[in-house]
Design a protein around this motif. Sequence first.
Motif, PDB file in Angstrom:
ATOM      1  N   HIS A 156       0.824  -1.206   0.000  1.00 15.49           N
ATOM      2  CA  HIS A 156       0.000   0.000   0.000  1.00 15.49           C
ATOM      3  C   HIS A 156       0.859   1.258   0.000  1.00 15.49           C
ATOM      4  O   HIS A 156       1.976   1.267   0.517  1.00 15.49           O
ATOM      5  CB  HIS A 156      -0.919   0.014   1.220  1.00 15.49           C
ATOM      6  N   SER A 157       0.312   2.300  -0.570  1.00 13.77           N
ATOM      7  CA  SER A 157       0.979   3.594  -0.610  1.00 13.77           C
ATOM      8  C   SER A 157       0.759   4.340   0.700  1.00 13.77           C
ATOM      9  O   SER A 157      -0.219   4.097   1.424  1.00 13.77           O
ATOM     10  CB  SER A 157       0.418   4.406  -1.778  1.00 13.77           C
ATOM     11  N   MET A 158       1.652   5.276   1.006  1.00 17.13           N
ATOM     12  CA  MET A 158       1.468   6.145   2.175  1.00 17.13           C
ATOM     13  C   MET A 158       0.235   7.022   2.009  1.00 17.13           C
ATOM     14  O   MET A 158      -0.285   7.556   2.988  1.00 17.13           O
ATOM     15  CB  MET A 158       2.704   7.011   2.378  1.00 17.13           C
ATOM     16  N   ASP A 159      -0.244   7.157   0.771  1.00 17.40           N
ATOM     17  CA  ASP A 159      -1.445   7.962   0.536  1.00 17.40           C
ATOM     18  C   ASP A 159      -2.683   7.337   1.152  1.00 17.40           C
ATOM     19  O   ASP A 159      -3.732   7.972   1.220  1.00 17.40           O
ATOM     20  CB  ASP A 159      -1.668   8.147  -0.972  1.00 17.40           C
ATOM     21  N   MET A 160      -2.574   6.073   1.597  1.00 18.54           N
ATOM     22  CA  MET A 160      -3.687   5.431   2.289  1.00 18.54           C
ATOM     23  C   MET A 160      -3.940   6.066   3.644  1.00 18.54           C
ATOM     24  O   MET A 160      -5.019   5.931   4.216  1.00 18.54           O
ATOM     25  CB  MET A 160      -3.396   3.934   2.466  1.00 18.54           C
ATOM     26  N   ILE A 161      -2.933   6.765   4.177  1.00 20.29           N
ATOM     27  CA  ILE A 161      -3.061   7.419   5.481  1.00 20.29           C
ATOM     28  C   ILE A 161      -3.359   8.893   5.254  1.00 20.29           C
ATOM     29  O   ILE A 161      -2.563   9.604   4.635  1.00 20.29           O
ATOM     30  CB  ILE A 161      -1.784   7.241   6.310  1.00 20.29           C
ATOM     31  N   SER A 162      -4.501   9.337   5.725  1.00 21.41           N
ATOM     32  CA  SER A 162      -4.957  10.701   5.440  1.00 21.41           C
ATOM     33  C   SER A 162      -3.993  11.752   5.967  1.00 21.41           C
ATOM     34  O   SER A 162      -3.631  12.696   5.272  1.00 21.41           O
ATOM     35  CB  SER A 162      -6.349  10.925   6.053  1.00 21.41           C
ATOM     36  N   LYS A 163      -3.565  11.604   7.206  1.00 21.53           N
ATOM     37  CA  LYS A 163      -2.646  12.560   7.820  1.00 21.53           C
ATOM     38  C   LYS A 163      -1.681  11.767   8.683  1.00 21.53           C
ATOM     39  O   LYS A 163      -2.054  11.257   9.748  1.00 21.53           O
ATOM     40  CB  LYS A 163      -3.415  13.589   8.663  1.00 21.53           C
ATOM     41  N   ASN A 197       4.758   0.751   1.163  1.00 25.85           N
ATOM     42  CA  ASN A 197       5.787   1.464   0.406  1.00 25.85           C
ATOM     43  C   ASN A 197       6.046   2.784   1.137  1.00 25.85           C
ATOM     44  O   ASN A 197       5.264   3.729   1.012  1.00 25.85           O
ATOM     45  CB  ASN A 197       5.330   1.707  -1.035  1.00 25.85           C
ATOM     46  N   ALA A 198       7.099   2.813   1.922  1.00 29.29           N
ATOM     47  CA  ALA A 198       7.395   3.976   2.770  1.00 29.29           C
ATOM     48  C   ALA A 198       8.488   4.813   2.133  1.00 29.29           C
ATOM     49  O   ALA A 198       9.663   4.443   2.173  1.00 29.29           O
ATOM     50  CB  ALA A 198       7.814   3.514   4.160  1.00 29.29           C
ATOM     51  N   GLN A 199       8.119   5.934   1.555  1.00 29.79           N
ATOM     52  CA  GLN A 199       9.061   6.778   0.828  1.00 29.79           C
ATOM     53  C   GLN A 199       9.105   8.195   1.419  1.00 29.79           C
ATOM     54  O   GLN A 199       8.346   9.079   1.016  1.00 29.79           O
ATOM     55  CB  GLN A 199       8.664   6.859  -0.663  1.00 29.79           C
ATOM     56  N   PRO A 200       9.990   8.430   2.392  1.00 32.05           N
ATOM     57  CA  PRO A 200      10.111   9.774   2.960  1.00 32.05           C
ATOM     58  C   PRO A 200      10.419  10.856   1.923  1.00 32.05           C
ATOM     59  O   PRO A 200      10.121  12.032   2.159  1.00 32.05           O
ATOM     60  CB  PRO A 200      11.263   9.626   3.959  1.00 32.05           C
ATOM     61  N   TYR A 201      11.019  10.495   0.801  1.00 31.07           N
ATOM     62  CA  TYR A 201      11.297  11.484  -0.234  1.00 31.07           C
ATOM     63  C   TYR A 201      10.020  12.219  -0.626  1.00 31.07           C
ATOM     64  O   TYR A 201      10.000  13.455  -0.715  1.00 31.07           O
ATOM     65  CB  TYR A 201      11.915  10.828  -1.465  1.00 31.07           C
TER      66      TYR A 201
END
Length: 492
Positions: A156-163, A197-201
């Motif tokens: 899953h993308s980090m976009d799954m987490i709203s904030k 998929n954890a991408q701090p960039y």
Amino acid sequence: MSPKRLQGVVMLLMLMVLNVSGAFVGITIGNDMSNLPSATDIVAILKAKKIQHVRLIDSDHQMLTALANTGIEVMVGVPNDQLLRVGQSRSTAADWINKNVAAYVPATNITYIAVGDEVLTNIPNAALVLIPALQFLQSALLAANLNTQVKISSPHSMDMISKAFPPSTATFNSTWSSIMSQYLQFLKNTGSSFMLNAQPYYSYVGGQGVFPLEYALFRSLSPNGQISDPNTNLFYTNMFDAIIDATYNSIQAMNFTGIPVLVTASGWPWRGGQNEKAATVDNALAYNTNLIRHVLNNSGTPSQPMNQSSTYIFELFNEDLRSGPVSEKSWGIMFPNATTVYSLSFEDVATTIPESPALRGMFCVANSSAPHGALKHSLDWACGPGSANCSAIQPGQPCYESDNIVAVASYAFNDYYHRTQSSGGTCSFNGTAMITSTDPSHGSCIFAGSTGANGSDGGTASGPVSPDSFASKSQSCWLTHLVAALLAILVM
């Protein structure tokens, strides 16, 4: 003993061994490029770099054949363009397992299947077939008697987490509540991990200056720049940990616990366009080097200190055919012609302390008069970006003292100092540490630089002692007793 009981005992042993082994760092291999090296050449690269875990975006048969008998653990993928067929037909899912998994094990050590990639945020129209695809594939694994060796999940993308910040209040986007609940229940039922998929960039660039670059790159923050969660008062020395904790809290917000997070992609682009100033070789090298050290340090995150997240670096080769800006084509640590963009070591550089005769009998310890809050900040940095080996101060280990932060911090500070002094490391820690000639070693807790005077054996050590040596000895002893006990059960 019945077959079912035997299987239960074997599974227990496998889980115990896996728990001891700690987190690993692997690498992702994409195929969206003009000139992909041969499978044989890729495996040779993996061996040369001592990479023991690899994620394939698909289930390339040449790669699976080349990986046979290497011992390398393999994650295969069901590409998004195959998801619809697999999720609509139980027989198609069974056929996929037979052709792409069963045909290659046990020679090829396939341990995970990643079903799709960021399906809910990238192709939301396919969301309804995600859970059926997971279930159909799981049924096929059961039928092939591979369900204990191979686990199934979906990245899953980090976009799954709203904030995502602060982590303590993070939740999944409510749009997907029903599907996420089914997904988490599937993971719970099958003992699988939440793939992220954890991408701090992306978080750094998207934050437009909210967080400093040092925070994204695992670099040291100034005392005035410490970042904390106001609800828990936990301090975060890097963005990666904050993302992991945000995911755990989002899972807990849906009333699920005990599901580990597995990072299926994390890295940093080494080149970007005119508006992508953070995409540089220096930043990519810093991020991936520090990420590897952080993961292999097994120190967990501020809210999950006992849960280490294994991570796949994104990625081995640059994918020049990927769409989007320049940075999207520039995540690889190597070019397709096998030359390196920058040098990266996948070995645990934190397991041994180089001999430093000049520091024998000298120790960097915590200043007992320093505020506990300041000591905690420095301790977090030492065990995080500082890459001190903090395994010996984890619960159950020889230097762990739950109510003595001075003692715990002293061990971490001293390990960092002995590890880095020859390359410029200091015993400062923002004024919370000091040099002493008094050996703080006690019992089986031996500090780097000890001559053995305060050690339990009273002898002279031949050199600084790695805390991992104590952990590995205790783990070996523990495993020996466990195996003996299980063998006794087996012969009953």
